[in-house]
Design a protein around this motif. Structure first.
Motif: not given
Ligand code: ADP
Length: 472
Positions: A161-175
């Motif tokens: 369930t998406i409560h807010n699609a503005q926040y996506q938790g992006w992280m670099g591929w180094d992670k």
């Protein structure tokens, strides 16, 4: 059915916004419908943690890149919330006071998700559905399906369930090394625009994707902070289910935070007494219409427009209205809201911070609630306001469009406008003042909105139907 909700927030254990309200209420209503619903969340150091008794139900360990972590799962002992609440304790990572806002949030929520999946992999039986909420939990379906250690969980149905699609938790591929060993040729499931995007990954991997209003689901097809094409591609598994409100928490007849309890039969007196308290506390004239704003002071909520809108509205009204703001967020907006305070003592006040009690008192004591949002996935505030007989003044977008009908139309009860702009806000405040001066229409509007049924019961059933559609 047995449902496990995975979330970063759950009211009253830890709340930053609407996510907590939903995860604190939906499982309770699913239990009422005869299902077993459980919630697992990080063990934030909140008052609720210290005020309640907990028992240890599991101890485990996992590796994240070259770090090894022990974790403990604790359960609230007395079933206080009417469903099982589990918290994940990872010493040094999750046991903190704030829910978000640390430099290592990526590591914290990655560790949370690994611990949850690891714990789940040790259950003797499997729940029927794993229901993950927002990006902080959106990698769990991927881990269940792709990580070698958890493949035996792959057949459990999952819903995001998406409560807010503005926040996506992006992280670099180094992670990427944080994720327990997985089929690396499936990297495309994690990737969106050359970053690891947990929300996008959840949309790709979960069996079903829902968001918190049908209106917002439609909007995501063309405005989803970069994920529009993905939503269009996955449209077949996406749906919008409107949030409900928890009447055991949000009901002016039983609310213990407010001065005088009231219901539809005596709302005029009840609201007047609550308004008097609020006006006394902030030095406002009780004769003036009182407009309030409650929420995060961020761009999405168009809080940056408020200082100018208030200034113009107050000048136009010759001081014949009052404004009260409760919220926190971007520093520039907080400062701008505080600066105008000095010029309008007795007409305007802003309380910067988070205050659950004051928020209830404002829903009860105010005449109007402002929500000029640029983006509003569902919005709970307008539904709380309606329940408390406070007229919502909203921009028609997302869930606000689905829940508020302008009082100019048949069976209407709110004030709606089209643009997140200073002009539209000021104009709508003017309409509010007109309505306030027409006591007969105002009473009718209040009665109509207090009768609207926004209970969780209908929506909780819709979620159960969604689970049944993927039950394997
Ligand atoms: P969000 O986008 O922040 O999740 P919602 O409308 O879905 O917005 O939910 C907001 C919830 O958070 C409501 O319960 C509202 O009363 C509460 N809230 C927001 N800011 C504050 C604050 N500063 N103090 C108390 N409650 C707040």
């Amino acid at each position: 059915m047995e449902i496990l909700h995975v979330s970063a927030e759950c009211y009253p254990m830890a709340k930053a916004g609407g996510l907590a309200d939903v995860v604190g209420a939906l499982p309770k209503y699913q239990q009422h419908l005869g299902h077993i619903a459980k919630v697992v969340m990080p063990m934030h150091r909140t008052e609720f943690l210290y005020d309640n008794e907990w028992e240890v139900v599991h101890k485990g360990y996992f590796s994240m890149a070259h770090y090894n972590f022990d974790f403990t799962i604790i359960r609230e002992k007395t079933n206080k919330l009417h469903f099982d609440l589990y918290c994940v304790d990872i010493h040094g990572l999750l046991d903190r006071e704030k829910i978000y806002g640390y430099d290592d949030d990526t590591e914290r929520f990655m560790a949370f998700q690994i611990a949850v999946t690891e714990w789940l992999s040790k259950w003797e039986h499997h729940p029927d559905v794993i229901h993950v909420h927002d990006h902080h939990a959106a990698l769990v379906p991927f881990m269940m399906q792709q990580c070698f250690a958890y493949r035996h969980l792959a057949r459990i149905p999952t819903i995001l369930t998406i409560h807010n699609a503005q926040y996506q938790g992006w992280m670099g591929w180094d992670k990427v090394t944080y994720i327990p060993a997985w089929d690396t040729w499936k990297w495309g499931l994690l990737d969106w625009a050359n970053t690891i995007n947990p929300l996008a990954c959840g949309i790709k991997c979960a069996d079903k994707v829902s968001t918190v209003s049908p209106g917002y689901m439609n909007e995501l097809m063309y405005a989803a902070n970069g994920l529009e094409n993905l939503f269009n591609y996955e449209k077949g598994k996406c749906s919008g289910i409107l949030n409900g409100i928890d009447y055991s928490v949000w009901d002016p007849a039983i609310d213990t935070y407010i001065l005088d309890n009231y219901s539809i039969s005596d709302f005029e007196d009840g609201k007047a007494l609550n308004k008097k308290k609020l006006c006394d506390d902030f030095g406002f004239d009780i004769q003036n219409p009182l407009f309030v704003f409650i929420g995060r002071l961020v761009n999405e909520k168009a809080a940056d427009l408020l200082p100018q809108a208030f200034r113009i509205a107050l000048e136009k009204a010759g001081g014949k209205c009052s404004f009260l703001v409760l919220g926190s967020g971007e520093t520039a907006v907080e400062q701008a809201l505080q600066q105008i305070q000095h010029n309008w003592i007795g007409f305007y006040n802003s309380q910067i911070g988070y205050n659950e009690k004051l928020s209830h008192q404002m829903y009860a004591g105010a005449d109007f609630l402002l929500m000029p949002s640029r983006v509003e996935p569902c919005g709970l505030n307008q539904m709380y306001a309606m329940r408390y007989g406070t007229v919502p003044v909203v921009r028609s977008i997302g869930g606000l469009k689905d829940t508020v009908i302008d009082y100019g139309g048949e069976n209407g009860y709110g004030i709606c406008f089209n643009h997140a702009s200073v002009d539209d806000i000021v104009y709508s405040i003017g309409r509010g003042r007109e309505l306030y001066n027409n006591k007969i229409t105002l009473a009718k509007v209040r009665k109509t909105m207090m009768m609207v049924n926004n209970s969780w019961e209908t929506s909780a059933r819709k979620y159960i139907d969604l689970y049944k559609s993927i039950y394997k």
